[in-house]
Design an enzyme around this catalytic site. Sequence first.
Site, PDB file in Angstrom:
ATOM      1  N   CYS A 150      -9.133  13.101  -0.449  1.00  0.00           N
ATOM      2  CA  CYS A 150      -7.957  12.258  -0.202  1.00  0.00           C
ATOM      3  C   CYS A 150      -7.971  11.052  -1.127  1.00  0.00           C
ATOM      4  O   CYS A 150      -6.965  10.419  -1.339  1.00  0.00           O
ATOM      5  CB  CYS A 150      -7.864  11.850   1.256  1.00  0.00           C
ATOM      6  SG  CYS A 150      -9.286  10.949   1.852  1.00  0.00           S
ATOM      7  N   ARG A 153      -3.917  -5.857   7.588  1.00  0.00           N
ATOM      8  CA  ARG A 153      -3.538  -6.024   6.179  1.00  0.00           C
ATOM      9  C   ARG A 153      -2.401  -7.023   6.028  1.00  0.00           C
ATOM     10  O   ARG A 153      -2.413  -7.862   5.126  1.00  0.00           O
ATOM     11  CB  ARG A 153      -3.108  -4.677   5.589  1.00  0.00           C
ATOM     12  CG  ARG A 153      -4.268  -3.738   5.417  1.00  0.00           C
ATOM     13  CD  ARG A 153      -3.811  -2.403   4.881  1.00  0.00           C
ATOM     14  NE  ARG A 153      -4.945  -1.492   4.908  1.00  0.00           N
ATOM     15  CZ  ARG A 153      -5.185  -0.557   4.014  1.00  0.00           C
ATOM     16  NH1 ARG A 153      -4.346  -0.358   3.026  1.00  0.00           N
ATOM     17  NH2 ARG A 153      -6.239   0.200   4.090  1.00  0.00           N
ATOM     18  N   LYS A 161      -1.567  12.912   6.062  1.00  0.00           N
ATOM     19  CA  LYS A 161      -2.178  12.602   4.765  1.00  0.00           C
ATOM     20  C   LYS A 161      -3.666  12.280   4.881  1.00  0.00           C
ATOM     21  O   LYS A 161      -4.368  12.292   3.887  1.00  0.00           O
ATOM     22  CB  LYS A 161      -1.407  11.501   4.030  1.00  0.00           C
ATOM     23  CG  LYS A 161      -1.665  10.084   4.427  1.00  0.00           C
ATOM     24  CD  LYS A 161      -1.088   9.186   3.333  1.00  0.00           C
ATOM     25  CE  LYS A 161      -1.160   7.731   3.704  1.00  0.00           C
ATOM     26  NZ  LYS A 161      -0.771   6.880   2.594  1.00  0.00           N
ATOM     27  N   ASP A 162      -4.138  11.990   6.100  1.00  0.00           N
ATOM     28  CA  ASP A 162      -5.567  11.740   6.296  1.00  0.00           C
ATOM     29  C   ASP A 162      -6.353  13.021   6.564  1.00  0.00           C
ATOM     30  O   ASP A 162      -7.581  12.993   6.644  1.00  0.00           O
ATOM     31  CB  ASP A 162      -5.785  10.777   7.473  1.00  0.00           C
ATOM     32  CG  ASP A 162      -5.261   9.384   7.175  1.00  0.00           C
ATOM     33  OD1 ASP A 162      -5.274   8.997   5.994  1.00  0.00           O
ATOM     34  OD2 ASP A 162      -4.833   8.697   8.125  1.00  0.00           O
ATOM     35  N   ARG A 169      -8.818  -3.369   3.128  1.00  0.00           N
ATOM     36  CA  ARG A 169      -9.139  -2.365   4.156  1.00  0.00           C
ATOM     37  C   ARG A 169      -8.640  -2.850   5.501  1.00  0.00           C
ATOM     38  O   ARG A 169      -8.170  -3.955   5.641  1.00  0.00           O
ATOM     39  CB  ARG A 169     -10.662  -2.126   4.211  1.00  0.00           C
ATOM     40  CG  ARG A 169     -11.282  -1.497   2.960  1.00  0.00           C
ATOM     41  CD  ARG A 169     -10.904  -0.026   2.765  1.00  0.00           C
ATOM     42  NE  ARG A 169     -10.803   0.724   3.998  1.00  0.00           N
ATOM     43  CZ  ARG A 169     -11.833   1.206   4.684  1.00  0.00           C
ATOM     44  NH1 ARG A 169     -13.050   1.061   4.232  1.00  0.00           N
ATOM     45  NH2 ARG A 169     -11.645   1.846   5.823  1.00  0.00           N
ATOM     46  N   ARG A 214      -4.333   6.287  -5.925  1.00  0.00           N
ATOM     47  CA  ARG A 214      -3.047   6.852  -6.314  1.00  0.00           C
ATOM     48  C   ARG A 214      -2.020   5.743  -6.599  1.00  0.00           C
ATOM     49  O   ARG A 214      -1.329   5.757  -7.615  1.00  0.00           O
ATOM     50  CB  ARG A 214      -2.554   7.742  -5.154  1.00  0.00           C
ATOM     51  CG  ARG A 214      -1.157   8.285  -5.268  1.00  0.00           C
ATOM     52  CD  ARG A 214      -0.778   9.036  -3.986  1.00  0.00           C
ATOM     53  NE  ARG A 214      -0.791   8.155  -2.811  1.00  0.00           N
ATOM     54  CZ  ARG A 214       0.209   7.344  -2.480  1.00  0.00           C
ATOM     55  NH1 ARG A 214       1.297   7.298  -3.200  1.00  0.00           N
ATOM     56  NH2 ARG A 214       0.114   6.566  -1.414  1.00  0.00           N
ATOM     57  N   ARG A 215      -1.957   4.774  -5.697  1.00  0.00           N
ATOM     58  CA  ARG A 215      -1.010   3.668  -5.902  1.00  0.00           C
ATOM     59  C   ARG A 215      -1.422   2.831  -7.094  1.00  0.00           C
ATOM     60  O   ARG A 215      -0.598   2.452  -7.934  1.00  0.00           O
ATOM     61  CB  ARG A 215      -0.969   2.800  -4.632  1.00  0.00           C
ATOM     62  CG  ARG A 215      -0.284   3.527  -3.480  1.00  0.00           C
ATOM     63  CD  ARG A 215      -0.463   2.841  -2.142  1.00  0.00           C
ATOM     64  NE  ARG A 215       0.295   3.551  -1.109  1.00  0.00           N
ATOM     65  CZ  ARG A 215      -0.002   3.532   0.193  1.00  0.00           C
ATOM     66  NH1 ARG A 215      -1.051   2.846   0.630  1.00  0.00           N
ATOM     67  NH2 ARG A 215       0.740   4.197   1.048  1.00  0.00           N
TER      68      ARG A 215
HETATM   69  C1  DPM Z   1      -4.891   7.885   2.711  1.00  0.00           C
HETATM   70  C2  DPM Z   1      -4.552   6.874   1.807  1.00  0.00           C
HETATM   71  C3  DPM Z   1      -4.220   5.746   2.572  1.00  0.00           C
HETATM   72  C4  DPM Z   1      -4.371   6.105   3.934  1.00  0.00           C
HETATM   73  C5  DPM Z   1      -4.567   7.019   0.302  1.00  0.00           C
HETATM   74  C6  DPM Z   1      -3.199   7.058  -0.340  1.00  0.00           C
HETATM   75  C7  DPM Z   1      -3.792   4.419   2.048  1.00  0.00           C
HETATM   76  C8  DPM Z   1      -4.943   3.516   1.744  1.00  0.00           C
HETATM   77  C9  DPM Z   1      -4.518   2.181   1.199  1.00  0.00           C
HETATM   78  C10 DPM Z   1      -5.295   9.267   2.414  1.00  0.00           C
HETATM   79  N1  DPM Z   1      -4.805   7.416   3.994  1.00  0.00           N
HETATM   80  O1  DPM Z   1      -2.150   6.920   0.274  1.00  0.00           O
HETATM   81  O2  DPM Z   1      -3.159   7.203  -1.596  1.00  0.00           O
HETATM   82  O3  DPM Z   1      -3.330   1.934   0.929  1.00  0.00           O
HETATM   83  O4  DPM Z   1      -5.393   1.323   1.046  1.00  0.00           O
HETATM   84  C11 DPM Z   1      -2.892   5.787   5.971  1.00  0.00           C
HETATM   85  C12 DPM Z   1      -1.669   5.109   6.232  1.00  0.00           C
HETATM   86  C13 DPM Z   1      -0.860   6.021   6.968  1.00  0.00           C
HETATM   87  C14 DPM Z   1      -1.588   7.190   7.141  1.00  0.00           C
HETATM   88  C15 DPM Z   1      -1.353   3.724   5.841  1.00  0.00           C
HETATM   89  C16 DPM Z   1      -0.577   3.576   4.545  1.00  0.00           C
HETATM   90  C17 DPM Z   1       0.509   5.815   7.585  1.00  0.00           C
HETATM   91  C18 DPM Z   1       1.671   6.557   6.986  1.00  0.00           C
HETATM   92  C19 DPM Z   1       1.761   8.048   7.044  1.00  0.00           C
HETATM   93  C20 DPM Z   1      -4.103   5.281   5.192  1.00  0.00           C
HETATM   94  N2  DPM Z   1      -2.824   7.000   6.545  1.00  0.00           N
HETATM   95  O5  DPM Z   1      -0.624   4.400   3.637  1.00  0.00           O
HETATM   96  O6  DPM Z   1       0.122   2.533   4.436  1.00  0.00           O
HETATM   97  O7  DPM Z   1       1.879   8.678   8.126  1.00  0.00           O
HETATM   98  O8  DPM Z   1       1.774   8.637   5.979  1.00  0.00           O
END
Ligand code: DPM
Length: 331
Positions: free
Chosen positions: A255, A168, A93-94, A162, A144-145
Amino acid sequence: MTSPTGVVFPPGPRTLRIASRRSQLAMVQTHWVRDELRGAHPDLSISIEAMATQGDKILDVALAKIGDKGLFTKELEAQMLVDRADIAVHSLKDLPTNLPEGLMLGCITEREDPADALVVHAKHKDKTLATLPEAAVVGTSSLRRLAQLRHHYPHLEFKDVRGNVITRLEKLDSGDYDCLILAAAGLGRLGLADRIHELIDPAISLHAVGQGALGIECREGDASVLELIQVLEHRPTALRCRAERAFLRELEGGCQVPIGVNTRFSAPEAGGDLVLTGMVASLDGQRLIRDQVSGPQEDPEALGITLARRLREQGAGPILEEIFATVRPEA
Ligand code: DPM
């Protein structure tokens, strides 16, 4: 020397260099990839180079305000482009939907539960997302959330958070927030599944594109590397994620936009249709456009594009333009 798959390698030790972020979660993921590759290719020597990315360094600015695509991936990609690494391991997702020239998404690993999870401060252990008190502070930097939860629970407050998952959780436990929303997959991989208070129903909030899967990036046309990493590919996950990524690409979302998805197969994975649900929401949660398409799994990209066009017809375009203007006024 011939591998079990019939590919001929030059004699002598083979090595594979992996670039990774160095957060705890990234290292767990990269070690998993290394171990799978070792199991499949016992004579392969594997090294890991762990580094910080821009997204790891800039911690005092809201994620959406930085706005840059590839925040967590660029430094790793640079290593491959200068031939100091052969692959990079990312949370899919990143990984932006458009990659730098010369690089490609080599394979997609089996997805864990892609759902988001609610994690609460101990004082709310008897509450659910629906019963959290008025003005409870939700820690998230995901638009999104935020947009989807605001839509369903307008009484909640949102505050940026962050840093990596462990940081967190420390901020939550010390009382800075009433709850956090985190990916269930990340918590699970870190051995923190016991912190999941509630899995968020997709009827309330759709997950991010590619959430829960790993994407392995490599140099385009690097046949021997592609061959090595194919053991990591999980076809059903790859089909789902390719549909999700095509949807995001077609909407031209970076993203950091309120775009969510959900995918499933209508019947047993061999042969069933792929069902893709997607949504775009405004930041205040007032407007939320959501629709679903299904079609043959052989062409997941077409499905993603169809859904994106449908959402545009229903008004997604102006919502996204508004958001780009709000979070990145200079752009
Ligand atoms: C991206 C988002 C977030 C990450 C945006 C989204 C969350 C940021 C936040 C694109 N990357 O989800 O709408 O909540 O402040 C990230 C996480 C993981 C991969 C952490 C998470 C782990 C889970 C996975 C950060 N990137 O979302 O809790 O493999 O999907």
